[in-house]
Design a protein around this motif. Sequence first.
Motif, PDB file in Angstrom:
ATOM      1  N   ALA A  27       0.807  -1.221   0.000  1.00  0.00           N
ATOM      2  CA  ALA A  27       0.000   0.000   0.000  1.00  0.00           C
ATOM      3  C   ALA A  27       0.839   1.270   0.000  1.00  0.00           C
ATOM      4  O   ALA A  27       0.287   2.370  -0.121  1.00  0.00           O
ATOM      5  N   LEU A  28       2.153   1.147   0.112  1.00  0.00           N
ATOM      6  CA  LEU A  28       3.011   2.331   0.170  1.00  0.00           C
ATOM      7  C   LEU A  28       3.096   3.027  -1.183  1.00  0.00           C
ATOM      8  O   LEU A  28       3.074   2.378  -2.230  1.00  0.00           O
ATOM      9  N   ALA A  29       3.220   4.326  -1.141  1.00  0.00           N
ATOM     10  CA  ALA A  29       3.503   5.077  -2.353  1.00  0.00           C
ATOM     11  C   ALA A  29       4.906   4.737  -2.840  1.00  0.00           C
ATOM     12  O   ALA A  29       5.712   4.154  -2.107  1.00  0.00           O
ATOM     13  N   ALA A  30       5.201   5.060  -4.083  1.00  0.00           N
ATOM     14  CA  ALA A  30       6.529   4.789  -4.633  1.00  0.00           C
ATOM     15  C   ALA A  30       7.596   5.398  -3.738  1.00  0.00           C
ATOM     16  O   ALA A  30       7.451   6.513  -3.230  1.00  0.00           O
ATOM     17  N   ALA A  31       8.679   4.662  -3.543  1.00  0.00           N
ATOM     18  CA  ALA A  31       9.725   5.102  -2.625  1.00  0.00           C
ATOM     19  C   ALA A  31      10.486   6.296  -3.169  1.00  0.00           C
ATOM     20  O   ALA A  31      10.845   6.318  -4.350  1.00  0.00           O
ATOM     21  N   PRO A  32      10.746   7.298  -2.320  1.00  0.00           N
ATOM     22  CA  PRO A  32      11.664   8.369  -2.732  1.00  0.00           C
ATOM     23  C   PRO A  32      13.037   7.784  -3.039  1.00  0.00           C
ATOM     24  O   PRO A  32      13.366   6.672  -2.600  1.00  0.00           O
ATOM     25  N   GLU A  33      13.845   8.509  -3.754  1.00  0.00           N
ATOM     26  CA  GLU A  33      15.137   7.984  -4.200  1.00  0.00           C
ATOM     27  C   GLU A  33      15.986   7.457  -3.046  1.00  0.00           C
ATOM     28  O   GLU A  33      16.587   6.390  -3.155  1.00  0.00           O
ATOM     29  N   GLN A  34      16.020   8.175  -1.936  1.00  0.00           N
ATOM     30  CA  GLN A  34      16.881   7.759  -0.835  1.00  0.00           C
ATOM     31  C   GLN A  34      16.416   6.459  -0.185  1.00  0.00           C
ATOM     32  O   GLN A  34      17.195   5.767   0.462  1.00  0.00           O
ATOM     33  N   TRP A  35      15.141   6.118  -0.348  1.00  0.00           N
ATOM     34  CA  TRP A  35      14.602   4.896   0.231  1.00  0.00           C
ATOM     35  C   TRP A  35      14.446   3.770  -0.782  1.00  0.00           C
ATOM     36  O   TRP A  35      13.981   2.686  -0.438  1.00  0.00           O
ATOM     37  N   GLN A  36      14.852   4.013  -2.019  1.00  0.00           N
ATOM     38  CA  GLN A  36      14.704   2.996  -3.050  1.00  0.00           C
ATOM     39  C   GLN A  36      15.456   1.706  -2.725  1.00  0.00           C
ATOM     40  O   GLN A  36      14.898   0.602  -2.873  1.00  0.00           O
ATOM     41  N   PRO A  37      16.722   1.754  -2.261  1.00  0.00           N
ATOM     42  CA  PRO A  37      17.411   0.501  -1.925  1.00  0.00           C
ATOM     43  C   PRO A  37      16.689  -0.297  -0.833  1.00  0.00           C
ATOM     44  O   PRO A  37      16.613  -1.529  -0.909  1.00  0.00           O
ATOM     45  N   ALA A  38      16.142   0.401   0.167  1.00  0.00           N
ATOM     46  CA  ALA A  38      15.409  -0.290   1.225  1.00  0.00           C
ATOM     47  C   ALA A  38      14.152  -0.949   0.681  1.00  0.00           C
ATOM     48  O   ALA A  38      13.802  -2.087   1.039  1.00  0.00           O
ATOM     49  N   ALA A  39      13.457  -0.246  -0.209  1.00  0.00           N
ATOM     50  CA  ALA A  39      12.253  -0.808  -0.818  1.00  0.00           C
ATOM     51  C   ALA A  39      12.585  -2.043  -1.642  1.00  0.00           C
ATOM     52  O   ALA A  39      11.872  -3.062  -1.594  1.00  0.00           O
ATOM     53  N   GLU A  40      13.656  -1.981  -2.399  1.00  0.00           N
ATOM     54  CA  GLU A  40      14.052  -3.125  -3.216  1.00  0.00           C
ATOM     55  C   GLU A  40      14.451  -4.311  -2.343  1.00  0.00           C
ATOM     56  O   GLU A  40      14.162  -5.465  -2.680  1.00  0.00           O
ATOM     57  N   ARG A  41      15.107  -4.036  -1.229  1.00  0.00           N
ATOM     58  CA  ARG A  41      15.531  -5.116  -0.328  1.00  0.00           C
ATOM     59  C   ARG A  41      14.323  -5.854   0.248  1.00  0.00           C
ATOM     60  O   ARG A  41      14.271  -7.086   0.254  1.00  0.00           O
ATOM     61  N   ILE A  42      13.327  -5.096   0.723  1.00  0.00           N
ATOM     62  CA  ILE A  42      12.169  -5.751   1.307  1.00  0.00           C
ATOM     63  C   ILE A  42      11.360  -6.480   0.234  1.00  0.00           C
ATOM     64  O   ILE A  42      10.770  -7.546   0.492  1.00  0.00           O
ATOM     65  N   ARG A  94      12.643  -8.017  -2.323  1.00  0.00           N
ATOM     66  CA  ARG A  94      13.350  -9.281  -2.557  1.00  0.00           C
ATOM     67  C   ARG A  94      13.033 -10.293  -1.453  1.00  0.00           C
ATOM     68  O   ARG A  94      12.850 -11.484  -1.727  1.00  0.00           O
ATOM     69  N   ILE A  95      12.960  -9.833  -0.223  1.00  0.00           N
ATOM     70  CA  ILE A  95      12.651 -10.755   0.881  1.00  0.00           C
ATOM     71  C   ILE A  95      11.248 -11.321   0.706  1.00  0.00           C
ATOM     72  O   ILE A  95      11.025 -12.530   0.852  1.00  0.00           O
ATOM     73  N   LEU A  96      10.294 -10.459   0.396  1.00  0.00           N
ATOM     74  CA  LEU A  96       8.919 -10.936   0.206  1.00  0.00           C
ATOM     75  C   LEU A  96       8.825 -11.918  -0.960  1.00  0.00           C
ATOM     76  O   LEU A  96       8.064 -12.898  -0.898  1.00  0.00           O
ATOM     77  N   ALA A 146      15.000 -16.721   3.200  1.00  0.00           N
ATOM     78  CA  ALA A 146      14.117 -15.587   2.955  1.00  0.00           C
ATOM     79  C   ALA A 146      14.829 -14.259   3.213  1.00  0.00           C
ATOM     80  O   ALA A 146      14.708 -13.321   2.430  1.00  0.00           O
ATOM     81  N   LEU A 147      15.601 -14.184   4.284  1.00  0.00           N
ATOM     82  CA  LEU A 147      16.215 -12.920   4.673  1.00  0.00           C
ATOM     83  C   LEU A 147      17.489 -12.610   3.907  1.00  0.00           C
ATOM     84  O   LEU A 147      17.804 -11.433   3.679  1.00  0.00           O
ATOM     85  N   THR A 148      18.244 -13.635   3.529  1.00  0.00           N
ATOM     86  CA  THR A 148      19.555 -13.387   2.922  1.00  0.00           C
ATOM     87  C   THR A 148      19.681 -13.857   1.481  1.00  0.00           C
ATOM     88  O   THR A 148      20.599 -13.423   0.770  1.00  0.00           O
ATOM     89  N   GLY A 149      18.823 -14.756   1.046  1.00  0.00           N
ATOM     90  CA  GLY A 149      18.975 -15.358  -0.274  1.00  0.00           C
ATOM     91  C   GLY A 149      19.986 -16.484  -0.281  1.00  0.00           C
ATOM     92  O   GLY A 149      20.240 -17.089  -1.327  1.00  0.00           O
ATOM     93  N   GLU A 164      15.635 -21.064  -8.852  1.00  0.00           N
ATOM     94  CA  GLU A 164      15.439 -19.918  -9.741  1.00  0.00           C
ATOM     95  C   GLU A 164      15.630 -18.590  -9.007  1.00  0.00           C
ATOM     96  O   GLU A 164      16.025 -17.591  -9.613  1.00  0.00           O
ATOM     97  N   GLU A 165      15.354 -18.551  -7.699  1.00  0.00           N
ATOM     98  CA  GLU A 165      15.521 -17.333  -6.912  1.00  0.00           C
ATOM     99  C   GLU A 165      16.939 -17.216  -6.354  1.00  0.00           C
ATOM    100  O   GLU A 165      17.406 -16.114  -6.060  1.00  0.00           O
ATOM    101  N   TRP A 166      17.615 -18.362  -6.213  1.00  0.00           N
ATOM    102  CA  TRP A 166      18.970 -18.368  -5.659  1.00  0.00           C
ATOM    103  C   TRP A 166      19.927 -17.683  -6.633  1.00  0.00           C
ATOM    104  O   TRP A 166      19.754 -17.754  -7.850  1.00  0.00           O
ATOM    105  N   LEU A 167      20.935 -17.015  -6.097  1.00  0.00           N
ATOM    106  CA  LEU A 167      21.949 -16.320  -6.901  1.00  0.00           C
ATOM    107  C   LEU A 167      21.350 -15.207  -7.760  1.00  0.00           C
ATOM    108  O   LEU A 167      21.814 -14.941  -8.868  1.00  0.00           O
ATOM    109  N   THR A 168      20.312 -14.555  -7.232  1.00  0.00           N
ATOM    110  CA  THR A 168      19.749 -13.388  -7.927  1.00  0.00           C
ATOM    111  C   THR A 168      19.808 -12.185  -6.993  1.00  0.00           C
ATOM    112  O   THR A 168      19.736 -12.327  -5.774  1.00  0.00           O
ATOM    113  N   GLY A 169      19.913 -11.004  -7.572  1.00  0.00           N
ATOM    114  CA  GLY A 169      19.972  -9.786  -6.778  1.00  0.00           C
ATOM    115  C   GLY A 169      21.308  -9.644  -6.064  1.00  0.00           C
ATOM    116  O   GLY A 169      22.135 -10.553  -6.057  1.00  0.00           O
TER     117      GLY A 169
END
Length: 445
Positions: free
Chosen positions: A183-198, A200-202, A222-225, A423-428
């Motif tokens: 439900a979050l709005a698009a992440a501001p630039e400074q929070w983009q890495p955090a958004a991408e990290r979460i 990937r975990i999901l 789930a947490l580390t890949g 398929e998810e392993w060794l990505t990101g």
Amino acid sequence: MTETTHPELSTAWELFDSGDQRGAMRTLRLAADSIPPAELAPLVAKLAESSGFEDLRTSAAGLVARPDDATALYAFGYDCIERGVSALAVPALRASLDASQRQGRTPRKSGRWGRKPAPPDVAPRKVLVELAVALEDGERHAEAADVLSEHDTLTEDWPDGYLLAYNALMAGRVDQAARVFGALAAAPEQWQPAAERIARILARVATAAPEGDRDLRGWHFALTGGLLSTLSPYGFTSMTGRWAYLQDTRASCRLGLERLRTVLAATGRTPASVGLLPDRNSEVLGLAAAEVLGLPAEPYRPGAADVLVVAYDLNECDRQLVVGLRERVPGQVLFEHATCWTDPPAVSADVSTLLVQTVVAPWGERMRFTADGERDDVPADERPAEEVAAEIVTAEPRVDEGDGEAPADSAEALSALAERVREEWLTGPRDRARSSGPVRSGRFA
């Protein structure tokens, strides 16, 4: 020593007066939630002064002078976080949040005869975010999610909503995390890495949903890949598959290499060579891995493709080299034998043999006691790395049966998970593990 009715605070003062500043701070951390912040502040000011932390000394002194003031409580809590003692920040920020909300409901007054405006009160939302950060630092994720949810009328999407989603996820509340994050709005630039990290975990949770808050291997992926190849067979009730202190063995290293072979087979990965990292422990293990897997070994070259990079403990490797492993290279696999879960390395390995708080390599200096209880340590094995590696190769890769309390830890279970996530392993990127997540384990203070 200052007079106090709190036994823990008295103990902390005694430790400080005896010159044991670390012991004093450790005692304060453990007792912080049971002692009013203003009563902690005088000792914190002394500790900060002795450490050269003028910011914390000043804010602690300010709290002593104004023990119920929202701004003084906030300043103290903020500086505690900045100086790495978030446990002390939590009660101060809770009190600041309550006080700031009360102040917000009280009409503001000017100074005497209206000569000067009243000083600004600290904003409740600002306090709330710092409180969530302090709780997150202490891996008190459920509390962080609860306080953010309770005060949702104060919050905005970034970073507040992200903090709620992240802490809910680290507490194992996957549905809540996914709902809030979606439900979050698009992440501001400074929070983009955090958004991408979460994100990937999901995605990894969706691929291989962990089976409750005791599924260490599932949550580790789930947490580390990364894939965790063995579980500690001791004290499972409190340790849930992690180690606290381990004097490692050659047999454990050999088992780790066999489990690595299992993962590579299940995922269809075929490295062309082994990259030897420059520290001695990694060199020993890398030479053994090359022999066991039938691969050539050569010094690791950053950016080399199709290489199995072998580390014994990434925290003992050159940090700049480790940081360079965050971004992936085609065909590269990062293997770490002993991964520290209380102080995670700068990157997460693709395969870890075990999770441990403190480890002693099999060839390092080892603690030993005689039959009479006298300390008689074994000196480090200084033989050439090739000779030590040869002993790992010939060791029996035996699974330790442990104390009989832990669930079975079979190669088949590891292989099944590796096949499911291939398929998810060794990505990101190889993100650093910022929390131990929903699976809790005992640890040294």
